[in-house]
Scaffold this active site. Structure first.
Site, PDB file in Angstrom:
ATOM      1  N   GLU A  77      14.240 -13.885   4.370  1.00 39.72           N
ATOM      2  CA  GLU A  77      13.287 -12.863   3.895  1.00 39.72           C
ATOM      3  C   GLU A  77      13.145 -11.751   4.927  1.00 39.72           C
ATOM      4  O   GLU A  77      13.239 -12.000   6.130  1.00 39.72           O
ATOM      5  CB  GLU A  77      11.906 -13.504   3.699  1.00 39.72           C
ATOM      6  CG  GLU A  77      11.512 -13.779   2.271  1.00 39.72           C
ATOM      7  CD  GLU A  77      11.183 -12.528   1.454  1.00 39.72           C
ATOM      8  OE1 GLU A  77      11.649 -11.427   1.788  1.00 39.72           O
ATOM      9  OE2 GLU A  77      10.450 -12.668   0.471  1.00 39.72           O
ATOM     10  N   ASP A  78      12.873 -10.565   4.463  1.00 41.36           N
ATOM     11  CA  ASP A  78      12.608  -9.461   5.387  1.00 41.36           C
ATOM     12  C   ASP A  78      11.215  -9.584   5.999  1.00 41.36           C
ATOM     13  O   ASP A  78      11.050  -9.566   7.206  1.00 41.36           O
ATOM     14  CB  ASP A  78      12.776  -8.103   4.676  1.00 41.36           C
ATOM     15  CG  ASP A  78      11.972  -7.996   3.372  1.00 41.36           C
ATOM     16  OD1 ASP A  78      11.279  -8.973   2.990  1.00 41.36           O
ATOM     17  OD2 ASP A  78      12.044  -6.939   2.734  1.00 41.36           O
ATOM     18  N   ARG A 116      15.162   2.402   3.880  1.00 43.11           N
ATOM     19  CA  ARG A 116      15.771   1.094   4.156  1.00 43.11           C
ATOM     20  C   ARG A 116      16.844   1.185   5.230  1.00 43.11           C
ATOM     21  O   ARG A 116      17.129   0.220   5.927  1.00 43.11           O
ATOM     22  CB  ARG A 116      16.443   0.527   2.891  1.00 43.11           C
ATOM     23  CG  ARG A 116      15.498   0.080   1.810  1.00 43.11           C
ATOM     24  CD  ARG A 116      16.275  -0.731   0.768  1.00 43.11           C
ATOM     25  NE  ARG A 116      15.571  -0.821  -0.500  1.00 43.11           N
ATOM     26  CZ  ARG A 116      14.608  -1.705  -0.765  1.00 43.11           C
ATOM     27  NH1 ARG A 116      14.231  -2.548   0.158  1.00 43.11           N
ATOM     28  NH2 ARG A 116      14.031  -1.729  -1.945  1.00 43.11           N
ATOM     29  N   ASP A 142      11.597  -0.913   2.596  1.00 44.14           N
ATOM     30  CA  ASP A 142      11.457   0.415   1.989  1.00 44.14           C
ATOM     31  C   ASP A 142      10.003   0.806   1.786  1.00 44.14           C
ATOM     32  O   ASP A 142       9.104  -0.030   1.777  1.00 44.14           O
ATOM     33  CB  ASP A 142      12.132   0.428   0.605  1.00 44.14           C
ATOM     34  CG  ASP A 142      11.309  -0.327  -0.437  1.00 44.14           C
ATOM     35  OD1 ASP A 142      10.977  -1.499  -0.187  1.00 44.14           O
ATOM     36  OD2 ASP A 142      10.975   0.262  -1.477  1.00 44.14           O
ATOM     37  N   PHE A 158       1.867  -0.980   6.867  1.00 40.62           N
ATOM     38  CA  PHE A 158       3.046  -0.967   6.007  1.00 40.62           C
ATOM     39  C   PHE A 158       4.224  -0.425   6.809  1.00 40.62           C
ATOM     40  O   PHE A 158       4.196   0.709   7.270  1.00 40.62           O
ATOM     41  CB  PHE A 158       2.809  -0.129   4.752  1.00 40.62           C
ATOM     42  CG  PHE A 158       3.810  -0.440   3.679  1.00 40.62           C
ATOM     43  CD1 PHE A 158       3.625  -1.534   2.844  1.00 40.62           C
ATOM     44  CD2 PHE A 158       4.944   0.336   3.532  1.00 40.62           C
ATOM     45  CE1 PHE A 158       4.562  -1.848   1.876  1.00 40.62           C
ATOM     46  CE2 PHE A 158       5.886   0.027   2.559  1.00 40.62           C
ATOM     47  CZ  PHE A 158       5.695  -1.062   1.726  1.00 40.62           C
ATOM     48  N   VAL A 159       5.230  -1.259   6.986  1.00 43.39           N
ATOM     49  CA  VAL A 159       6.358  -0.897   7.842  1.00 43.39           C
ATOM     50  C   VAL A 159       7.608  -0.636   7.003  1.00 43.39           C
ATOM     51  O   VAL A 159       7.742  -1.146   5.892  1.00 43.39           O
ATOM     52  CB  VAL A 159       6.639  -1.997   8.897  1.00 43.39           C
ATOM     53  CG1 VAL A 159       5.464  -2.133   9.848  1.00 43.39           C
ATOM     54  CG2 VAL A 159       6.941  -3.342   8.233  1.00 43.39           C
ATOM     55  N   LYS A 212       3.474 -10.952   8.597  1.00 40.59           N
ATOM     56  CA  LYS A 212       2.181 -10.247   8.670  1.00 40.59           C
ATOM     57  C   LYS A 212       1.091 -11.266   8.353  1.00 40.59           C
ATOM     58  O   LYS A 212       0.543 -11.277   7.249  1.00 40.59           O
ATOM     59  CB  LYS A 212       2.178  -9.164   7.586  1.00 40.59           C
ATOM     60  CG  LYS A 212       2.046  -7.737   8.080  1.00 40.59           C
ATOM     61  CD  LYS A 212       1.744  -6.846   6.889  1.00 40.59           C
ATOM     62  CE  LYS A 212       2.833  -5.860   6.614  1.00 40.59           C
ATOM     63  NZ  LYS A 212       2.512  -4.978   5.465  1.00 40.59           N
ATOM     64  N   ASP A 253       4.208 -11.176   3.666  1.00 34.67           N
ATOM     65  CA  ASP A 253       2.946 -10.443   3.716  1.00 34.67           C
ATOM     66  C   ASP A 253       1.864 -11.347   3.124  1.00 34.67           C
ATOM     67  O   ASP A 253       1.333 -12.211   3.815  1.00 34.67           O
ATOM     68  CB  ASP A 253       3.154  -9.140   2.936  1.00 34.67           C
ATOM     69  CG  ASP A 253       1.963  -8.215   2.954  1.00 34.67           C
ATOM     70  OD1 ASP A 253       1.082  -8.387   3.793  1.00 34.67           O
ATOM     71  OD2 ASP A 253       1.920  -7.295   2.117  1.00 34.67           O
TER      72      ASP A 253
HETATM   73  P1  IMP Z   1       4.314 -10.744  -0.317  1.00 28.48           P
HETATM   74  O1  IMP Z   1       4.552 -11.381  -1.651  1.00 28.48           O
HETATM   75  O2  IMP Z   1       2.996 -10.010  -0.268  1.00 28.48           O
HETATM   76  O3  IMP Z   1       4.462 -11.697   0.849  1.00 28.48           O
HETATM   77  O4  IMP Z   1       5.368  -9.589  -0.154  1.00 28.48           O
HETATM   78  C1  IMP Z   1       6.687  -9.835   0.111  1.00 28.48           C
HETATM   79  C2  IMP Z   1       7.547  -8.627  -0.150  1.00 28.48           C
HETATM   80  O5  IMP Z   1       6.796  -7.414  -0.195  1.00 28.48           O
HETATM   81  C3  IMP Z   1       8.527  -8.445   0.973  1.00 28.48           C
HETATM   82  O6  IMP Z   1       9.702  -9.188   0.728  1.00 28.48           O
HETATM   83  C4  IMP Z   1       8.758  -6.958   0.970  1.00 28.48           C
HETATM   84  O7  IMP Z   1       9.784  -6.632   0.060  1.00 28.48           O
HETATM   85  C5  IMP Z   1       7.454  -6.381   0.484  1.00 28.48           C
HETATM   86  N1  IMP Z   1       6.624  -5.948   1.626  1.00 28.48           N
HETATM   87  C6  IMP Z   1       5.527  -6.547   2.132  1.00 28.48           C
HETATM   88  N2  IMP Z   1       5.022  -5.877   3.178  1.00 28.48           N
HETATM   89  C7  IMP Z   1       5.842  -4.823   3.370  1.00 28.48           C
HETATM   90  C8  IMP Z   1       5.870  -3.744   4.334  1.00 28.48           C
HETATM   91  O8  IMP Z   1       5.054  -3.619   5.261  1.00 28.48           O
HETATM   92  N3  IMP Z   1       6.886  -2.853   4.171  1.00 28.48           N
HETATM   93  C9  IMP Z   1       7.828  -2.929   3.203  1.00 28.48           C
HETATM   94  N4  IMP Z   1       7.840  -3.932   2.291  1.00 28.48           N
HETATM   95  C10 IMP Z   1       6.861  -4.865   2.367  1.00 28.48           C
END
Ligand code: IMP
Length: 180
Positions: A98-99, A164, A158, A151-152, A130, A102
């Site tokens: 995973e990138d 990206r 992206d 938000f990064v 995060k 969050d």
């Molecule tokens: P989650 O479901 O909230 O954990 O979000 C996961 C996905 O949201 C990640 O795989 C990213 O694609 C996107 N995402 C979450 N935070 C960021 C950020 O700070 N920058 C860019 N994409 C984010």
């Protein structure tokens, strides 16, 4: 530096060094096995491509793609599977790549989905974490860096499908996030 960038949080060199460390740890943990690296499209492609080339063990590579974010900066919590794995992972060691994690909601859907497929083992490698925004508890076996609640973008991440390709992780200027 890109004109829309306010601050670079992680430089290209810092990321490269950490990815090498993570690869060494993963290679030691999976020694003698051939894990399937499951990249979560689209954001994980840059991390995955660097990580897999730093791994001195045999691996297989596949991808999944979920929808959840639209063009905004907060999770909707609604997740749909847009692209499934191309081959069976039954009996295999699966390492999700995973990138960023969050809220953890996307990852929880993916883990619950993969757990139904009789995998031998299931773990997660995330470049960025995060933790302050977590809603769904998820166990991350490998984490590159913890980042603050901002938000990064860059290194695969992206904002509205842009940035990206930046070779570092950065925060954009506030006026960029505000513009439509
Ligand atoms: P989650 O479901 O909230 O954990 O979000 C996961 C996905 O949201 C990640 O795989 C990213 O694609 C996107 N995402 C979450 N935070 C960021 C950020 O700070 N920058 C860019 N994409 C984010």
């Amino acid at each position: 530096m890109h004109p829309d960038v306010k601050e670079i949080l992680l430089t290209t060199d810092q990321i490269a060094a950490r990815v090498r460390e993570m690869a060494a740890q993963i290679a030691a943990d999976y020694r003698g096995r051939e894990p399937v690296l499951v990249g979560v499209l689209d954001g994980a492609v840059v991390f995955l491509s660097d990580l897999m080339r730093a791994l001195p063990i045999p691996v297989r590579v596949d991808f999944v793609k979920w929808s959840s974010y639209g063009d905004g900066t907060t999770s909707s919590g609604e997740v749909q599977l847009l692209k499934d794995l191309s081959f069976s992972v039954e009996g295999r060691d699966v390492l999700v790549v995973e990138d960023i994690v969050d809220t953890g909601l996307t990852l929880r859907y993916l883990m619950e989905n993969l757990e139904t497929r009789q995998v031998a083992s299931l773990a997660v490698a995330a470049l960025l974490d995060k933790p302050s925004r977590r809603k769904a508890p998820v166990e991350l076996a490998y984490v590159g860096f913890q980042v603050p609640d901002e938000f990064v973008v860059g290194y695969g991440l992206d904002y509205a499908q842009r940035y990206r390709n930046l070779p570092y992780v950065a925060v954009l200027k506030p006026e960029i996030y505000r513009s439509p």
